[in-house]
Design a protein around this motif. Structure first.
Motif, PDB file in Angstrom:
ATOM      1  N   GLU A  65       0.701  -1.184  -0.032  1.00 28.85           N
ATOM      2  CA  GLU A  65       0.083  -0.052   0.119  1.00 28.85           C
ATOM      3  C   GLU A  65       0.789   1.378  -0.049  1.00 28.85           C
ATOM      4  N   PHE A  66       1.937   1.219   0.798  1.00 32.18           N
ATOM      5  CA  PHE A  66       2.725   2.481   0.973  1.00 32.18           C
ATOM      6  C   PHE A  66       4.116   2.314   0.163  1.00 32.18           C
ATOM      7  N   GLY A  67       4.234   1.362  -0.798  1.00 32.27           N
ATOM      8  CA  GLY A  67       5.374   1.359  -1.712  1.00 32.27           C
ATOM      9  C   GLY A  67       6.904   1.134  -0.842  1.00 32.27           C
ATOM     10  N   PHE A  68       6.770   0.480   0.462  1.00 34.10           N
ATOM     11  CA  PHE A  68       7.948   0.181   1.201  1.00 34.10           C
ATOM     12  C   PHE A  68       8.754  -1.083   0.365  1.00 34.10           C
ATOM     13  N   THR A  69       9.998  -0.828   0.413  1.00 33.84           N
ATOM     14  CA  THR A  69      10.930  -2.005  -0.179  1.00 33.84           C
ATOM     15  C   THR A  69      11.578  -2.610   1.003  1.00 33.84           C
ATOM     16  N   ALA A  70      12.060  -3.648   0.728  1.00 32.74           N
ATOM     17  CA  ALA A  70      12.740  -4.706   1.667  1.00 32.74           C
ATOM     18  C   ALA A  70      14.103  -3.664   2.115  1.00 32.74           C
ATOM     19  N   GLY A  71      14.679  -3.086   1.322  1.00 33.14           N
ATOM     20  CA  GLY A  71      15.879  -2.325   1.661  1.00 33.14           C
ATOM     21  C   GLY A  71      15.692  -1.353   2.640  1.00 33.14           C
ATOM     22  N   MET A  72      14.278  -0.412   2.259  1.00 33.14           N
ATOM     23  CA  MET A  72      13.848   0.618   3.350  1.00 33.14           C
ATOM     24  C   MET A  72      13.673  -0.110   4.583  1.00 33.14           C
ATOM     25  N   LEU A  73      12.833  -1.136   4.717  1.00 32.73           N
ATOM     26  CA  LEU A  73      12.413  -1.766   5.939  1.00 32.73           C
ATOM     27  C   LEU A  73      13.943  -2.110   6.849  1.00 32.73           C
ATOM     28  N   GLN A  74      14.902  -2.810   5.924  1.00 23.23           N
ATOM     29  CA  GLN A  74      16.094  -3.275   6.563  1.00 23.23           C
ATOM     30  C   GLN A  74      16.859  -2.146   7.300  1.00 23.23           C
ATOM     31  N   GLY A  75      16.829  -0.929   6.571  1.00 24.48           N
ATOM     32  CA  GLY A  75      17.699   0.161   7.276  1.00 24.48           C
ATOM     33  C   GLY A  75      17.033   0.511   8.642  1.00 24.48           C
ATOM     34  N   VAL A  76      15.406   0.550   8.618  1.00 28.45           N
ATOM     35  CA  VAL A  76      14.830   1.041   9.839  1.00 28.45           C
ATOM     36  C   VAL A  76      14.916  -0.110  10.798  1.00 28.45           C
ATOM     37  N   LEU A  77      14.768  -1.298  10.430  1.00 29.44           N
ATOM     38  CA  LEU A  77      15.096  -2.467  11.654  1.00 29.44           C
ATOM     39  C   LEU A  77      16.382  -2.257  12.034  1.00 29.44           C
ATOM     40  N   ALA A  78      17.475  -2.336  11.263  1.00 29.55           N
ATOM     41  CA  ALA A  78      19.004  -2.208  11.687  1.00 29.55           C
ATOM     42  C   ALA A  78      19.247  -0.891  12.577  1.00 29.55           C
ATOM     43  N   ARG A  79      18.555   0.234  12.306  1.00 31.05           N
ATOM     44  CA  ARG A  79      18.859   1.296  13.187  1.00 31.05           C
ATOM     45  C   ARG A  79      17.945   0.913  14.476  1.00 31.05           C
ATOM     46  N   GLY A  80      17.004   0.630  14.322  1.00 32.74           N
ATOM     47  CA  GLY A  80      16.210   0.259  15.368  1.00 32.74           C
ATOM     48  C   GLY A  80      16.665  -0.408  16.438  1.00 32.74           C
ATOM     49  N   ARG A  81      17.519  -1.591  16.118  1.00 33.45           N
ATOM     50  CA  ARG A  81      18.337  -2.664  16.980  1.00 33.45           C
ATOM     51  C   ARG A  81      19.479  -2.066  17.541  1.00 33.45           C
ATOM     52  N   ASN A  82      19.980  -0.937  16.826  1.00 33.07           N
ATOM     53  CA  ASN A  82      21.405  -0.533  17.520  1.00 33.07           C
ATOM     54  C   ASN A  82      21.122   0.752  18.082  1.00 33.07           C
ATOM     55  N   ARG A  83      19.964   1.276  18.273  1.00 32.79           N
ATOM     56  CA  ARG A  83      19.779   2.451  19.140  1.00 32.79           C
ATOM     57  C   ARG A  83      19.924   2.386  20.603  1.00 32.79           C
ATOM     58  N   THR A  84      20.712   3.580  20.778  1.00 33.74           N
ATOM     59  CA  THR A  84      20.879   3.804  22.149  1.00 33.74           C
ATOM     60  C   THR A  84      20.444   4.805  22.660  1.00 33.74           C
ATOM     61  N   PRO A  85      19.937   4.532  24.029  1.00 29.55           N
ATOM     62  CA  PRO A  85      18.685   5.422  24.536  1.00 29.55           C
ATOM     63  C   PRO A  85      19.053   6.746  24.740  1.00 29.55           C
ATOM     64  N   LYS A  86      18.247   7.996  24.483  1.00 32.61           N
ATOM     65  CA  LYS A  86      18.778   9.262  24.700  1.00 32.61           C
ATOM     66  C   LYS A  86      18.757   9.818  26.179  1.00 32.61           C
TER      67      LYS A  86
END
Length: 87
Positions: A65-86
């Motif tokens: 529906e929103f035109g997301f690609t695997a690459g777009m999701l992979q980048g978001v997931l990778a950043r989300g896992r390694n994120r350090t709390p503010k």
């Protein structure tokens, strides 16, 4: 023996042995509890598989529906896992 006598006899039999009733209702053996736990774990596994399939279907629908690609999701997931709390 008529139905009333039979019923009265059964009630008397039950009431004369409350410890057996209590044990069967409230106090389960380890093996009974283990069996219940195994049954629940199997039910949980099945429910998780079903819900996972529904979630994946929803993700696929949203990607389409929103035109997301695997690459777009992979980048978001990778950043989300390694994120350090503010701080």
């Amino acid at each position: 023996m008529n139905i009333i006598e039979l019923f009265t006899d059964k009630i008397f039999h039950i009431m004369s042995r409350p410890h057996i009733i209590l044990r069967s209702v409230f106090f389960k053996t380890y093996s009974e509890l283990k069996s219940e736990m195994d049954n629940l774990e199997a039910q949980m596994e099945g429910a998780k598989k079903r819900e996972r399939a529904v979630a994946l279907k929803k993700v696929k629908q949203l990607c389409k529906e929103f035109g997301f690609t695997a690459g777009m999701l992979q980048g978001v997931l990778a950043r989300g896992r390694n994120r350090t709390p503010k701080t």
